[in-house]
Structure formats: structure tokens, C-alpha cells
Design a protein around this motif. Sequence first.
Motif, PDB file in Angstrom:
ATOM      1  N   THR A  22      -0.615  10.602   0.042  1.00  0.00           N
ATOM      2  CA  THR A  22      -1.298   9.208  -0.004  1.00  0.00           C
ATOM      3  C   THR A  22      -2.675   9.572   0.389  1.00  0.00           C
ATOM      4  O   THR A  22      -3.035  10.387   0.931  1.00  0.00           O
ATOM      5  N   THR A  53       0.707  -1.088   0.079  1.00  0.00           N
ATOM      6  CA  THR A  53      -0.004   0.085  -0.086  1.00  0.00           C
ATOM      7  C   THR A  53       1.018   1.300   0.094  1.00  0.00           C
ATOM      8  O   THR A  53       2.010   1.096   0.308  1.00  0.00           O
ATOM      9  N   ASP A 110      -6.084   8.663   2.401  1.00  0.00           N
ATOM     10  CA  ASP A 110      -6.447   7.921   3.554  1.00  0.00           C
ATOM     11  C   ASP A 110      -7.610   7.032   3.481  1.00  0.00           C
ATOM     12  O   ASP A 110      -7.752   6.015   4.190  1.00  0.00           O
ATOM     13  N   GLU A 135       5.244   5.552   2.122  1.00  0.00           N
ATOM     14  CA  GLU A 135       5.179   6.817   2.219  1.00  0.00           C
ATOM     15  C   GLU A 135       6.489   7.389   3.269  1.00  0.00           C
ATOM     16  O   GLU A 135       7.130   8.228   3.050  1.00  0.00           O
ATOM     17  N   LYS A 142       0.683   3.848   2.004  1.00  0.00           N
ATOM     18  CA  LYS A 142       1.107   3.977   3.217  1.00  0.00           C
ATOM     19  C   LYS A 142       2.428   3.306   3.830  1.00  0.00           C
ATOM     20  O   LYS A 142       3.072   3.828   4.677  1.00  0.00           O
TER      21      LYS A 142
END
Length: 168
Positions: free
Chosen positions: A162, A143, A164, A148, A145
Motif C-alpha cells: 500500500t 483506505t 504510505d 492491508e 491501509k
Amino acid sequence: MTEETPAVVPPRRGLPWWVFAVALVLAAGVGFGIGALIWAGDPETMAEPYQPDGFVRLSPADYDRCIRGVTVHFDGADTDDRMRAAATRLGEDPRFESVKPRTRAESWEEFKRIFANQPDLLKTARPESLPASVLLVVRENTTSKQVEPQLRAEFPDSKVVTQDMCPR
């Protein structure tokens, strides 16, 4: 002493106990079913939950891209050059399946397309206020996240964005 004759008890004339039990179970089932229908509502007349203007439900593939999408914005001096150098370096990075550079001019064109129905906003916006960007998609089973923090460390002068949440 005389012998008393036993009293004759007439047979009971009523419904058997099991008929009452079956009727009770059926009544409970019907009540539960009606309650469920009332609670669920009629899908044809139910209002849609609140959705912001322009909301579009994503396909599974688009949802996957949304969850795996990362944008790195380059602002300040020489944004297009810094963005191109970063895009070249990230294009060779095995963490990403897609790397798409976007210059300031391309960002401005995208901005005009997105906000075409808001002329007041377009009058006040300036093309030089938009950053150059690199649009990334991380590999499957990852992902945005997860990468990041690494991207923030690699590009400390840039803004890493990114999602949420994505519409489902």
C-alpha cells in the motif's frame, strides 16, 4: 499683603493625543505588512520544493486512487495461475471497486516503460524477477491501509503493498 496675580499659562500648542495613536497604529500595520511580504517571499521567484525525478502532482481523483490502491504481488512458482485465481476471488469481494490482474509479462512491459530512460537498469533486469500482481482499489470511504492486514492474512505467501504517501 498684596494680592498676587495668578500667572497666565499659555495654551499648549501640540498635536492632539489621538493623532499620535493613529500614527502609531498605521506604522505598526505597515511594518507588519512589509514583514509578511518579506517572510512569504515572491511566488514568482521562489524555488519549488525538492521533488524527485518524474514527480507529478496528482489530481484529486488520482490522489484518491493512490490512497485507496493496494497491490498484491505473487512470486515463486505458477505466479500467473495463482494471481488469476486470486483476481477472480477478489473480483467478487465487495471491499473492492476495481480488480486488475497483471501477469509477469505485463509487469515486464510496465517495467520497461517506466525505466525506458535507464538502459543500464534494463540490461541487468530479468523478466522472471518481476512478480505477477493484482492491482486493487478499495471502495470509497475506505483506505488501503484498512484492508492491508486482512489481505496479508488471506495471502500469507504474497507481498501486499500500500502507499504510505501520495504526492498532493
